[in-house]
Enzyme design. Structure first.
Site, PDB file in Angstrom:
ATOM      1  N   GLN A  62      51.895  33.458  -1.746  1.00  0.00           N
ATOM      2  CA  GLN A  62      52.533  34.757  -1.499  1.00  0.00           C
ATOM      3  C   GLN A  62      51.473  35.763  -1.075  1.00  0.00           C
ATOM      4  OE1 GLN A  62      54.355  36.153  -5.086  1.00  0.00           O
ATOM      5  NE2 GLN A  62      54.634  38.224  -4.326  1.00  0.00           N
ATOM      6  N   GLY A  63      51.481  36.153   0.187  1.00  0.00           N
ATOM      7  CA  GLY A  63      50.461  37.065   0.710  1.00  0.00           C
ATOM      8  C   GLY A  63      50.964  38.488   0.776  1.00  0.00           C
TER       9      GLY A  63
ATOM     10  N   SER B 203      49.583  41.344  -1.802  1.00  0.00           N
ATOM     11  CA  SER B 203      48.564  42.314  -2.236  1.00  0.00           C
ATOM     12  C   SER B 203      47.365  42.325  -1.297  1.00  0.00           C
ATOM     13  CB  SER B 203      48.076  41.977  -3.645  1.00  0.00           C
ATOM     14  OG  SER B 203      49.153  41.917  -4.539  1.00  0.00           O
TER      15      SER B 203
ATOM     16  N   SER C 265      47.514  33.701  -5.092  1.00  0.00           N
ATOM     17  CA  SER C 265      47.456  32.555  -6.014  1.00  0.00           C
ATOM     18  C   SER C 265      47.693  31.247  -5.270  1.00  0.00           C
ATOM     19  CB  SER C 265      48.509  32.693  -7.110  1.00  0.00           C
ATOM     20  OG  SER C 265      48.272  33.838  -7.877  1.00  0.00           O
TER      21      SER C 265
ATOM     22  N   GLU D 233      59.915  37.356  -9.487  1.00  0.00           N
ATOM     23  CA  GLU D 233      58.538  37.291  -9.981  1.00  0.00           C
ATOM     24  C   GLU D 233      58.418  37.902 -11.377  1.00  0.00           C
ATOM     25  OE1 GLU D 233      55.802  38.813  -7.104  1.00  0.00           O
ATOM     26  OE2 GLU D 233      54.058  38.275  -8.292  1.00  0.00           O
TER      27      GLU D 233
ATOM     28  N   GLU E  85      52.189  49.285 -16.524  1.00  0.00           N
ATOM     29  CA  GLU E  85      52.496  50.707 -16.307  1.00  0.00           C
ATOM     30  C   GLU E  85      53.590  50.845 -15.242  1.00  0.00           C
ATOM     31  OE1 GLU E  85      49.442  49.430 -16.280  1.00  0.00           O
ATOM     32  OE2 GLU E  85      48.552  50.297 -18.092  1.00  0.00           O
TER      33      GLU E  85
HETATM   34  C1  LIG Z   1      46.571  36.338 -12.014  1.00  0.00           C
HETATM   35  C2  LIG Z   1      47.064  37.144 -10.840  1.00  0.00           C
HETATM   36  C3  LIG Z   1      47.733  36.515  -9.814  1.00  0.00           C
HETATM   37  C4  LIG Z   1      48.171  37.242  -8.707  1.00  0.00           C
HETATM   38  N1  LIG Z   1      48.796  36.576  -7.686  1.00  0.00           N
HETATM   39  C5  LIG Z   1      49.179  37.246  -6.587  1.00  0.00           C
HETATM   40  C6  LIG Z   1      49.751  36.559  -5.476  1.00  0.00           C
HETATM   41  O1  LIG Z   1      49.918  35.328  -5.494  1.00  0.00           O
HETATM   42  N2  LIG Z   1      50.089  37.271  -4.386  1.00  0.00           N
HETATM   43  C7  LIG Z   1      49.936  38.625  -4.316  1.00  0.00           C
HETATM   44  O2  LIG Z   1      50.295  39.211  -3.307  1.00  0.00           O
HETATM   45  N3  LIG Z   1      49.372  39.311  -5.350  1.00  0.00           N
HETATM   46  C8  LIG Z   1      49.002  38.663  -6.473  1.00  0.00           C
HETATM   47  N4  LIG Z   1      48.431  39.342  -7.527  1.00  0.00           N
HETATM   48  C9  LIG Z   1      48.161  40.774  -7.385  1.00  0.00           C
HETATM   49  C10 LIG Z   1      49.025  41.699  -8.261  1.00  0.00           C
HETATM   50  O3  LIG Z   1      50.321  41.794  -7.743  1.00  0.00           O
HETATM   51  C11 LIG Z   1      48.318  43.053  -8.300  1.00  0.00           C
HETATM   52  O4  LIG Z   1      47.089  42.879  -8.992  1.00  0.00           O
HETATM   53  C12 LIG Z   1      49.136  44.106  -9.014  1.00  0.00           C
HETATM   54  O5  LIG Z   1      50.267  44.456  -8.266  1.00  0.00           O
HETATM   55  C13 LIG Z   1      48.309  45.392  -9.284  1.00  0.00           C
HETATM   56  O6  LIG Z   1      47.685  45.829  -8.129  1.00  0.00           O
HETATM   57  P1  LIG Z   1      46.114  46.163  -8.123  1.00  0.00           P
HETATM   58  O7  LIG Z   1      45.394  45.020  -8.719  1.00  0.00           O
HETATM   59  O8  LIG Z   1      45.754  46.570  -6.723  1.00  0.00           O
HETATM   60  O9  LIG Z   1      45.937  47.380  -9.117  1.00  0.00           O
HETATM   61  P2  LIG Z   1      46.183  48.928  -8.780  1.00  0.00           P
HETATM   62  O10 LIG Z   1      47.508  49.096  -8.103  1.00  0.00           O
HETATM   63  O11 LIG Z   1      44.980  49.468  -8.089  1.00  0.00           O
HETATM   64  O12 LIG Z   1      46.282  49.537 -10.226  1.00  0.00           O
HETATM   65  C14 LIG Z   1      45.123  49.900 -10.989  1.00  0.00           C
HETATM   66  C15 LIG Z   1      45.593  50.571 -12.284  1.00  0.00           C
HETATM   67  O13 LIG Z   1      46.321  51.765 -11.971  1.00  0.00           O
HETATM   68  C16 LIG Z   1      47.612  51.745 -12.600  1.00  0.00           C
HETATM   69  N5  LIG Z   1      48.612  52.365 -11.729  1.00  0.00           N
HETATM   70  C17 LIG Z   1      48.756  52.199 -10.379  1.00  0.00           C
HETATM   71  N6  LIG Z   1      49.802  52.902  -9.931  1.00  0.00           N
HETATM   72  C18 LIG Z   1      50.350  53.527 -11.022  1.00  0.00           C
HETATM   73  C19 LIG Z   1      51.463  54.404 -11.206  1.00  0.00           C
HETATM   74  N7  LIG Z   1      52.231  54.780 -10.190  1.00  0.00           N
HETATM   75  N8  LIG Z   1      51.713  54.859 -12.471  1.00  0.00           N
HETATM   76  C20 LIG Z   1      50.931  54.469 -13.521  1.00  0.00           C
HETATM   77  N9  LIG Z   1      49.859  53.653 -13.406  1.00  0.00           N
HETATM   78  C21 LIG Z   1      49.574  53.193 -12.167  1.00  0.00           C
HETATM   79  C22 LIG Z   1      47.929  50.274 -12.752  1.00  0.00           C
HETATM   80  O14 LIG Z   1      48.867  50.073 -13.786  1.00  0.00           O
HETATM   81  C23 LIG Z   1      46.567  49.686 -13.085  1.00  0.00           C
HETATM   82  O15 LIG Z   1      46.281  49.821 -14.457  1.00  0.00           O
HETATM   83  C24 LIG Z   1      47.968  38.647  -8.647  1.00  0.00           C
HETATM   84  C25 LIG Z   1      47.301  39.289  -9.698  1.00  0.00           C
HETATM   85  C26 LIG Z   1      46.840  38.557 -10.778  1.00  0.00           C
HETATM   86  C27 LIG Z   1      46.110  39.284 -11.874  1.00  0.00           C
END
Ligand SMILES: Cc1cc2nc3c(=O)[nH]c(=O)nc-3n(C[C@H](O)[C@H](O)[C@H](O)COP(=O)(O)OP(=O)(O)OC[C@H]3O[C@@H](n4cnc5c(N)ncnc54)[C@H](O)[C@@H]3O)c2cc1C
Length: 373
Positions: free
Chosen positions: A122-123, A125, A157, A241, A357
């Site tokens: 799934q592409g 993020s 992933s 998901e 969050e």
């Molecule tokens: C094990 C794992 C597998 C994954 N697999 C995939 C995958 O296969 N495909 C894919 O596309 N993605 C995948 N992801 C990505 C995942 O969807 C993102 O990590 C997630 O959506 C959070 O985005 P970010 O890491 O950019 O954090 P950010 O969005 O930068 O968030 C950073 C912090 O800010 C807080 N925050 C952000 N916005 C708000 C808000 N509006 N209100 C309050 N707090 C806020 C968040 O809660 C977090 O604590 C995976 C992640 C993990 C950990």
């Protein structure tokens, strides 16, 4: 004639089949071995029919409620025949393909996923776009019958094991409204211009990757939905998901709870209250999950309500491993056992699929109508 549409009968017959067919995994605990075992189990279940129940016939399934495939996952993972991780992509991406791919593409591709012939990823993020997915900047521009994609994904992933990817990319121009400016594609990962680089994780299992797209040409027939439907697709995919994708994981957590009981007894630790709290969190999650399964079986569409499932999953998983940390002193910190790897991975439960969050924002805004965050 046995009525397999009855869930109780289905489970009994499946158990008999699992007793008669040895699918015991090897002692190799590498990610590659877990994937190979998952493919082996999926192939056997598909060939015997079990892996096709709960999926529509148009997708290579045998029909029946999604509850049937939840039972399969629960029995297989509960017996530790396969790890829960790889199931997540199946549960998330297959329903999306059923809803958005052309019937021809769905009929050609879905049996490959269901039968363990292929893994998909799934592409969504990107380095700057996780919670704020609508801001993604990977771009696709039309050229003749094709689309040319440039950009980067991250946290993808199982990309290193995947044949295909459901990809979101920005399309349209500066005047296109933000949520109509995203388009979804079904991409072959071996297409020229795609580079997959596994990322090293703190729990030592390198399950996700960076994926780079440099002038990648995608045929127009690989669009999922119409141009501009990508945001809608994402909104339809995310509820899976946040709920169905955890059915197997819940069975796994129960098996780990049982293992913890044994380990705690082994050190003579009095732990009733902590174990009770961990069990209650698990049981609450399972009740919620069952309710979601039943709503799906009634034909209801999953939506923001699945944020509740996701919050409960993260809470139950982290509570279980916090209990391990508290009741087996030093195990997480000092011992090189599965508990440590799992404890570290459990920290991701409040991140993947949308952070804790963000789930609470959805619950507050869209379910409780408490206004903006
Ligand atoms: C094990 C794992 C597998 C994954 N697999 C995939 C995958 O296969 N495909 C894919 O596309 N993605 C995948 N992801 C990505 C995942 O969807 C993102 O990590 C997630 O959506 C959070 O985005 P970010 O890491 O950019 O954090 P950010 O969005 O930068 O968030 C950073 C912090 O800010 C807080 N925050 C952000 N916005 C708000 C808000 N509006 N209100 C309050 N707090 C806020 C968040 O809660 C977090 O604590 C995976 C992640 C993990 C950990």
């Amino acid at each position: 004639m046995t009525d397999l549409s009855d869930p109780a009968t289905f489970r009994v017959e499946l158990r008999k089949w699992l007793d008669d067919n040895d699918l015991t995994p090897t002692d190799d605990h590498s990610l590659a071995a877990h994937l190979a075992q998952f493919f082996r189990v999926q192939r056997a279940l598909y060939d015997a029919g079990w892996g096709r129940y709960g999926w529509p016939e148009a997708a290579g399934g045998l029909g029946g409620p999604a509850l049937l495939r939840a039972i399969v996952g629960e029995e297989v993972v509960g017996r530790r025949l396969a790890e829960p991780g790889p199931y997540s992509m199946l549960e998330v991406l297959a329903p999306t393909m059923i809803d958005y791919a052309t019937p021809e593409l769905a009929a050609e591709m879905l049996p490959k996923l269901l039968s363990g012939e292929e893994q998909w990823c799934q592409g969504f993020s990107e380095p700057g776009s996780g919670s704020d997915l609508a801001s993604l900047s990977t771009r696709a521009v039309p050229r003749g019958d094709q689309w040319i994609v440039n950009g980067q994904k991250v946290w993808t992933s199982f990309a290193q094991f995947s044949k295909r990817c459901i990809l979101l990319a920005r399309t349209g121009d500066a005047n296109t409204p933000a949520h109509q400016a995203i388009t979804a594609f079904f991409v072959d990962v071996d297409t020229l211009g795609i580079t997959v680089r596994p990322l090293h994780t703190m729990h030592g299992v390198d399950e996700f990757c960076e994926v780079y797209f440099d002038d990648v040409a995608i045929d127009g027939s690989r669009l999922l939905g119409a141009p501009g439907d990508g945001w809608k697709l994402a909104m339809d995919l995310l509820p899976y998901e946040r709920s169905t994708c955890f059915w197997q994981r819940i069975a796994y957590l129960y098996s780990r709870f049982d293992a913890l009981i044994d380990d705690v007894k082994g050190v003579g630790q009095a732990a009733d209250a902590d174990m009770g709290a961990a069990y209650l969190a698990l049981h609450t999650l399972r009740c919620r999950s069952r309710d979601t399964q039943l709503r799906l079986a009634e034909g209801q569409k999953l939506g923001p309500d699945t944020s509740i499932d996701k919050v409960l999953l993260a809470d139950a998983e982290q509570r279980l491993y916090d209990t391990v940390r508290d009741l087996l002193p030093g195990t997480i910190e000092l011992d090189d056992t599965a508990w440590r790897t799992e404890y570290l991975y459990s920290r991701a439960a409040t991140i993947y699929g949308g952070t804790a969050e963000v789930q609470r924002n959805i619950i507050a805004r869209r379910l409780l109508d408490l206004g903006k965050e």
